[in-house]
Design an enzyme around this catalytic site. Sequence first.
Site, PDB file in Angstrom:
ATOM      1  N   LYS A   4     -12.112  -3.254  18.534  1.00 25.62           N
ATOM      2  CA  LYS A   4     -10.791  -3.826  18.799  1.00 25.62           C
ATOM      3  C   LYS A   4     -10.407  -3.702  20.269  1.00 25.62           C
ATOM      4  O   LYS A   4      -9.336  -4.162  20.670  1.00 25.62           O
ATOM      5  CB  LYS A   4      -9.731  -3.148  17.923  1.00 25.62           C
ATOM      6  CG  LYS A   4      -9.947  -3.356  16.416  1.00 25.62           C
ATOM      7  CD  LYS A   4      -8.700  -3.056  15.597  1.00 25.62           C
ATOM      8  CE  LYS A   4      -9.020  -3.052  14.108  1.00 25.62           C
ATOM      9  NZ  LYS A   4      -7.840  -3.141  13.250  1.00 25.62           N
ATOM     10  N   ASN A  43       0.851  -1.194   0.000  1.00 27.34           N
ATOM     11  CA  ASN A  43       0.000   0.000   0.000  1.00 27.34           C
ATOM     12  C   ASN A  43       0.887   1.245   0.000  1.00 27.34           C
ATOM     13  O   ASN A  43       2.110   1.148  -0.031  1.00 27.34           O
ATOM     14  CB  ASN A  43      -0.956  -0.023   1.192  1.00 27.34           C
ATOM     15  CG  ASN A  43      -0.194  -0.110   2.497  1.00 27.34           C
ATOM     16  OD1 ASN A  43       0.520   0.808   2.868  1.00 27.34           O
ATOM     17  ND2 ASN A  43      -0.315  -1.250   3.172  1.00 27.34           N
ATOM     18  N   ASP A  79      -4.471  -6.326   5.115  1.00 30.23           N
ATOM     19  CA  ASP A  79      -5.569  -7.105   5.691  1.00 30.23           C
ATOM     20  C   ASP A  79      -5.616  -8.508   5.085  1.00 30.23           C
ATOM     21  O   ASP A  79      -6.058  -9.448   5.722  1.00 30.23           O
ATOM     22  CB  ASP A  79      -6.908  -6.404   5.444  1.00 30.23           C
ATOM     23  CG  ASP A  79      -7.022  -5.136   6.281  1.00 30.23           C
ATOM     24  OD1 ASP A  79      -6.460  -5.115   7.389  1.00 30.23           O
ATOM     25  OD2 ASP A  79      -7.650  -4.167   5.816  1.00 30.23           O
ATOM     26  N   ASP A 101      -4.664  -9.540  12.683  1.00 30.97           N
ATOM     27  CA  ASP A 101      -4.842  -8.142  13.094  1.00 30.97           C
ATOM     28  C   ASP A 101      -3.946  -7.917  14.316  1.00 30.97           C
ATOM     29  O   ASP A 101      -4.271  -8.344  15.430  1.00 30.97           O
ATOM     30  CB  ASP A 101      -6.315  -7.852  13.429  1.00 30.97           C
ATOM     31  CG  ASP A 101      -6.549  -6.359  13.635  1.00 30.97           C
ATOM     32  OD1 ASP A 101      -5.706  -5.721  14.291  1.00 30.97           O
ATOM     33  OD2 ASP A 101      -7.563  -5.849  13.127  1.00 30.97           O
ATOM     34  N   LYS A 158     -14.015   1.184  15.381  1.00 33.30           N
ATOM     35  CA  LYS A 158     -12.765   0.418  15.518  1.00 33.30           C
ATOM     36  C   LYS A 158     -12.264   0.441  16.954  1.00 33.30           C
ATOM     37  O   LYS A 158     -11.764  -0.558  17.471  1.00 33.30           O
ATOM     38  CB  LYS A 158     -11.684   0.993  14.594  1.00 33.30           C
ATOM     39  CG  LYS A 158     -11.719   0.398  13.204  1.00 33.30           C
ATOM     40  CD  LYS A 158     -10.690   0.974  12.276  1.00 33.30           C
ATOM     41  CE  LYS A 158     -11.125   0.651  10.846  1.00 33.30           C
ATOM     42  NZ  LYS A 158     -10.411   1.385   9.833  1.00 33.30           N
TER      43      LYS A 158
HETATM   44  N1  CTP Z   1      -3.982  -3.072  11.923  1.00 36.71           N
HETATM   45  C1  CTP Z   1      -3.225  -4.135  12.386  1.00 36.71           C
HETATM   46  N2  CTP Z   1      -3.205  -5.306  11.703  1.00 36.71           N
HETATM   47  C2  CTP Z   1      -3.914  -5.464  10.576  1.00 36.71           C
HETATM   48  C3  CTP Z   1      -4.691  -4.375  10.077  1.00 36.71           C
HETATM   49  C4  CTP Z   1      -4.700  -3.191  10.772  1.00 36.71           C
HETATM   50  O1  CTP Z   1      -2.554  -3.988  13.418  1.00 36.71           O
HETATM   51  N3  CTP Z   1      -3.874  -6.618   9.910  1.00 36.71           N
HETATM   52  C5  CTP Z   1      -4.019  -1.823  12.698  1.00 36.71           C
HETATM   53  C6  CTP Z   1      -3.455  -0.599  12.016  1.00 36.71           C
HETATM   54  O2  CTP Z   1      -2.071  -0.437  12.323  1.00 36.71           O
HETATM   55  C7  CTP Z   1      -4.280   0.527  12.595  1.00 36.71           C
HETATM   56  C8  CTP Z   1      -5.614  -0.135  12.877  1.00 36.71           C
HETATM   57  O3  CTP Z   1      -5.387  -1.528  12.893  1.00 36.71           O
HETATM   58  O4  CTP Z   1      -3.746   0.965  13.820  1.00 36.71           O
HETATM   59  C9  CTP Z   1      -6.687   0.162  11.900  1.00 36.71           C
HETATM   60  O5  CTP Z   1      -6.261  -0.089  10.601  1.00 36.71           O
HETATM   61  P1  CTP Z   1      -7.202   0.256   9.348  1.00 36.71           P
HETATM   62  O6  CTP Z   1      -6.477  -0.133   8.094  1.00 36.71           O
HETATM   63  O7  CTP Z   1      -7.707   1.671   9.482  1.00 36.71           O
HETATM   64  O8  CTP Z   1      -8.444  -0.656   9.604  1.00 36.71           O
HETATM   65  P2  CTP Z   1      -8.655  -2.191   9.560  1.00 36.71           P
HETATM   66  O9  CTP Z   1      -8.673  -2.707  10.937  1.00 36.71           O
HETATM   67  O10 CTP Z   1      -7.695  -2.843   8.616  1.00 36.71           O
HETATM   68  O11 CTP Z   1     -10.145  -2.258   8.970  1.00 36.71           O
HETATM   69  P3  CTP Z   1     -10.701  -1.800   7.532  1.00 36.71           P
HETATM   70  O12 CTP Z   1      -9.567  -2.002   6.544  1.00 36.71           O
HETATM   71  O13 CTP Z   1     -11.878  -2.692   7.299  1.00 36.71           O
HETATM   72  O14 CTP Z   1     -11.102  -0.332   7.656  1.00 36.71           O
END
Ligand code: CTP
Length: 409
Positions: free
Chosen positions: A336, A205, A274, A301, A332
């Site tokens: 979480k 990304n 993800d 996660d 979130k």
């Molecule tokens: N995060 C993580 N591990 C993952 C995905 C996300 O630790 N596999 C953490 C990121 O570092 C951030 C938080 O979760 O602090 C939120 O990440 P974000 O990308 O905004 O959301 P997601 O939890 O991935 O959900 P979505 O993509 O559905 O919005």
Amino acid sequence: MNVLLGITGGIAAYKAPDLVRRLRERGADVQVVMTASAEEFVTATALQAVSGRQLRSNLWDKDAEAAMSHIELARWADVVLIAPATAEVMARIVSGGAPDLLTTICLATEAPIALAPAMNHVMWNNVATQTNREILEQRGIHILGPDVGSQACGETGAGRMLEPDRIAATVFSLTGGEGILLGRMVVVTAGPTREPIDPVRYLTNRSSGKMGFAIASAAAAAGADVILVSGPVSIAAPPRVELRHVETAEEMFAAVHEVIDAADIFVSAAAVADYRPAKCAAQKIKKNDESLSMDLVRCPDILASVARLQRAPFTVGFAAETQDLKQNARAKLENKGLDMIIANSVGADTVFDSDDNTVSVLWAGGEKDFPLATKQDLSRDLIELVAEHFYAVRSTSSQPKLTVISNND
Ligand code: CTP
């Protein structure tokens, strides 16, 4: 604390004696090193009187070098501060040149370096100066200011040196000596992850890692022991930060869990994938067909796994959102089980690699909006807020949960 104060040739050098006084009031020993052009703006006599130490300016001064060589000076410093810092000295530090005593010390020191730029606003905004600023920040050099306002040239804009008292306060916090997180352990994640498709391709990304690195740097400046677990980025480790490199989400998960038991605070600024390809092809995938589909599986996660630990540290997440920023961030925060979340909007018109950011921080009982600021300045404010809530949570049995909303890259 030993402050090596470099003064370069700008009109703001007339404030240098006041800066020396402010640093000494806070208990610092100040050794002044001037460039030749600084001597046009402020006298050696004044600086010697306020610093109480023999001023240094010439790399080739045999007597002074015999008393304390430039290498000893570089080692003596707990922090090297250049104020005012001209466009010229910024360029010289970027190039790695060492034609004079001050730039030689900058090359030879392992102490944190901070620059307080001061120059005409057009010079500050010049692409060359801005490129140099960016390179310096990437190398972990702290850029303090500049302020916006009326300038000595009669014009108005960004380029005024910060007021001496503000510089002195910030410089003190850089060494962590009296920081709010002294003795605390902070783990930060930053950057993107790379999920391999085959030996030459991967999913990733647009995260630059700048926000996570700035947060790690601010936590170290606040006195914390900091471990920064980062995906692939091109930023050097900030001073006093232990940097651990990883590539994939699985590796980041393992690296975080290796150290998290000792952490007081966890800040998850990484843009973790993800999903990853279900399997990585052993050989380069050939373009044999008109279309290609790929099975993806969920990555762990990391943030949620840390928040779920029985002895979880104070856990701060980021929420990168393209719509309904605060609403999604709060969801979130709750889903979480976080203490705080930093929400930032991201999207096509948001520059991921930007040096500035604007965020909102949310927690169970409230929220706070932070206006647009450099990621370095913003991170100092965020760390202050995180520390405040961390101590509040520790002093009560019920743990408030905090969510920060921002553009994390
Ligand atoms: N995060 C993580 N591990 C993952 C995905 C996300 O630790 N596999 C953490 C990121 O570092 C951030 C938080 O979760 O602090 C939120 O990440 P974000 O990308 O905004 O959301 P997601 O939890 O991935 O959900 P979505 O993509 O559905 O919005």
